[in-house]
Motif scaffolding. Sequence first.
Motif, mmCIF file in Angstrom:
data_model
loop_
_atom_site.group_PDB
_atom_site.id
_atom_site.type_symbol
_atom_site.label_atom_id
_atom_site.label_comp_id
_atom_site.label_asym_id
_atom_site.label_seq_id
_atom_site.Cartn_x
_atom_site.Cartn_y
_atom_site.Cartn_z
ATOM 1 N N ALA A 1 -2.742 48.225 -9.102
ATOM 2 C CA ALA A 1 -2.938 49.205 -8.386
ATOM 3 C C ALA A 1 -3.601 48.850 -7.101
ATOM 4 O O ALA A 1 -3.529 49.917 -6.442
ATOM 5 N N VAL A 2 -4.198 47.907 -6.984
ATOM 6 C CA VAL A 2 -4.696 47.617 -5.530
ATOM 7 C C VAL A 2 -3.728 47.512 -4.670
ATOM 8 O O VAL A 2 -3.416 47.875 -3.420
ATOM 9 N N ALA A 3 -2.327 46.802 -5.114
ATOM 10 C CA ALA A 3 -1.402 46.578 -4.432
ATOM 11 C C ALA A 3 -0.761 47.758 -3.864
ATOM 12 O O ALA A 3 -0.587 47.970 -2.627
ATOM 13 N N ALA A 4 -0.676 48.461 -4.768
ATOM 14 C CA ALA A 4 0.047 50.212 -4.535
ATOM 15 C C ALA A 4 -1.170 50.898 -3.629
ATOM 16 O O ALA A 4 -0.807 51.461 -2.550
ATOM 17 N N LEU A 5 -2.467 50.798 -3.698
ATOM 18 C CA LEU A 5 -3.228 51.471 -2.766
ATOM 19 C C LEU A 5 -3.240 50.608 -1.451
ATOM 20 O O LEU A 5 -3.167 51.667 -0.316
ATOM 21 N N VAL B 1 5.341 36.881 4.247
ATOM 22 C CA VAL B 1 6.272 37.688 4.136
ATOM 23 C C VAL B 1 5.926 39.218 4.363
ATOM 24 O O VAL B 1 6.330 40.008 4.803
ATOM 25 N N GLY B 2 4.776 39.484 3.315
ATOM 26 C CA GLY B 2 4.768 41.057 3.185
ATOM 27 C C GLY B 2 3.180 41.331 3.291
ATOM 28 O O GLY B 2 2.882 42.313 2.918
ATOM 29 N N GLY B 3 2.163 40.486 3.500
ATOM 30 C CA GLY B 3 0.990 40.593 3.715
ATOM 31 C C GLY B 3 0.059 40.632 2.388
ATOM 32 O O GLY B 3 0.841 40.120 1.533
ATOM 33 N N ALA B 4 -1.042 41.111 2.384
ATOM 34 C CA ALA B 4 -1.760 41.211 1.129
ATOM 35 C C ALA B 4 -1.272 41.856 0.048
ATOM 36 O O ALA B 4 -1.150 41.681 -1.075
ATOM 37 N N THR B 5 -0.582 43.135 0.478
ATOM 38 C CA THR B 5 0.201 43.787 -0.584
ATOM 39 C C THR B 5 1.212 43.022 -1.632
ATOM 40 O O THR B 5 1.239 43.404 -2.731
ATOM 41 N N ALA B 6 1.991 42.233 -0.561
ATOM 42 C CA ALA B 6 3.043 41.399 -1.498
ATOM 43 C C ALA B 6 2.362 40.327 -2.398
ATOM 44 O O ALA B 6 2.944 40.206 -3.433
ATOM 45 N N ALA B 7 1.330 39.749 -1.810
ATOM 46 C CA ALA B 7 0.657 38.897 -2.612
ATOM 47 C C ALA B 7 -0.089 39.459 -3.973
ATOM 48 O O ALA B 7 0.012 38.929 -4.864
ATOM 49 N N PHE B 8 -0.532 40.601 -3.894
ATOM 50 C CA PHE B 8 -1.142 41.306 -4.990
ATOM 51 C C PHE B 8 -0.071 41.631 -6.016
ATOM 52 O O PHE B 8 -0.230 41.582 -7.175
ATOM 53 N N ALA B 9 0.998 42.189 -5.389
ATOM 54 C CA ALA B 9 2.080 42.483 -6.150
ATOM 55 C C ALA B 9 2.703 41.400 -7.157
ATOM 56 O O ALA B 9 3.032 41.302 -8.226
ATOM 57 N N LEU B 10 2.799 40.107 -6.251
ATOM 58 C CA LEU B 10 3.526 38.865 -6.894
ATOM 59 C C LEU B 10 2.487 38.299 -7.825
ATOM 60 O O LEU B 10 2.792 38.037 -9.241
ATOM 61 N N LEU C 1 -0.172 52.105 0.230
ATOM 62 C CA LEU C 1 0.003 53.434 0.815
ATOM 63 C C LEU C 1 -1.107 53.906 1.699
ATOM 64 O O LEU C 1 -0.958 54.766 2.605
ATOM 65 N N THR C 2 -2.247 53.177 1.844
ATOM 66 C CA THR C 2 -3.239 53.484 2.614
ATOM 67 C C THR C 2 -3.790 52.258 3.196
ATOM 68 O O THR C 2 -3.615 51.205 2.749
ATOM 69 N N SER C 3 -4.931 52.371 4.040
ATOM 70 C CA SER C 3 -5.787 51.320 4.294
ATOM 71 C C SER C 3 -7.348 51.484 3.865
ATOM 72 O O SER C 3 -8.057 51.893 4.746
ATOM 73 N N PRO C 4 -7.607 51.347 2.880
ATOM 74 C CA PRO C 4 -8.885 51.769 2.245
ATOM 75 C C PRO C 4 -9.934 51.253 2.694
ATOM 76 O O PRO C 4 -11.265 51.449 2.178
#
Length: 420
Positions: free
Chosen positions: A100-104, A174-183, A107-110
């Motif tokens: 959920a945090v990876a998706a957030l 490779v993909g920033g924190a978003t990619a790391a959270f998704a992994l 989509l945005t910079s919360p």
Amino acid sequence: MTVTLIAPPETTPRPAHRDPNVLRWLTAYASSMVGDSVYYIALSWAAVQAGSPSQAGVVMAVSAVPRALLMLGGGVLADRLGPRKVVIGSDIVRCVAVLAVAALLFLTSPGLWPLAVLALVFGTVDAVFMPAVGALPARVASRDQLARVQGMRGLAIRFASVVGGPLGGLAVAVGGATAAFALAGLLIAISVPLLMAVRVRDLPADDKADDKSAASGGTASRDLVAGLRYIRRHRVLAPLMLAIALGDLGFVGPLNVGLTLLADERGWGASGMGWVLAGFGVGAGAASLLLTVRGRLPHAGRVAGGAIIAGSVAIGALAFVTSVVAAVGVALLIGLLAGLSGAMCGALLQTQADPAYLGRVTAVSGLVSLGLAPLSMPLSATAIGAWGTGPVFVASAAVCGLGGVIALGVRGLRRAELPK
């Protein structure tokens, strides 16, 4: 006509390292631990990017509070519901929260608030997850294999620490924190179907009766009090908890903040400190491998106490070495002895505790390690600033060694053996 009845041959249980059921559990555990390592790298990177270093530090520390406050309750829950159900539920919640945090973030910079909420959720779930993880091996493997399972678990932890860091760093690159959270979420998710496929053993009849009555007739607070009373009255578990507490108190400070200050004082630099930490990791991994291969070491109580005392001497000696090479050698010895004592203490916890109480026993052990031991870090830093590394390392070694003295001095613990 005479009929001769031939008894079926006795079946010998498979060793844990050849048991598919145990290996499924171990794979699930390793995947979850690697996911945890990647998660912490993603969280620290995202927190630093979204706020100041001090704010990032607060976010990283948020999870420690619910973990410490709720750990004992998590042990009660593990014993009431069963550790397998609790571990599966915990992994599902952690997976959903991370994704959920990876998706957030995608989509945005919360800002920092979702990171703080995620850390709070992780700490709360960890308070339930950790006692259940500690209680699960006794339901997966036979008692005579629990020492080997403890070694296999230690190898999984070492694997996660070696693989998780570079994997998390690569994902961030490779993909920033978003990619790391998704992994991280994907790795934790892998553990869920594996755990669902793990078969768990029933409790012995007497333990099952105790567990059933506790779950149906008593409140959670009564279950907790019963668990604490059980530990206090146990001739092995009570002194073992004290030995673990003192050993961790004397170990955590010097090997964390103390080592950083020592490396700076000696001029070893970050690379030198990295080699020292690597030496410690190799030693601890070797101890886990030894227990995995041997499956059982005789005189478990004496081995644990002796290893704690010898390790405390090595901790004190670390402050007086001058070269990186010598420090790596001492760290290797510390890791070997600490890994051996930790594995033996863990195996004794698994085999000495009644399965119906194992979640609560593991919770108390985890609280001792994660709640009390970290207090030594700021104390060690302050003391080193006032008196220098040498006296503080020696004092920490004395505290650690006291745990070994208790292990050897209390008859029940000294004579404790692992089942054959």
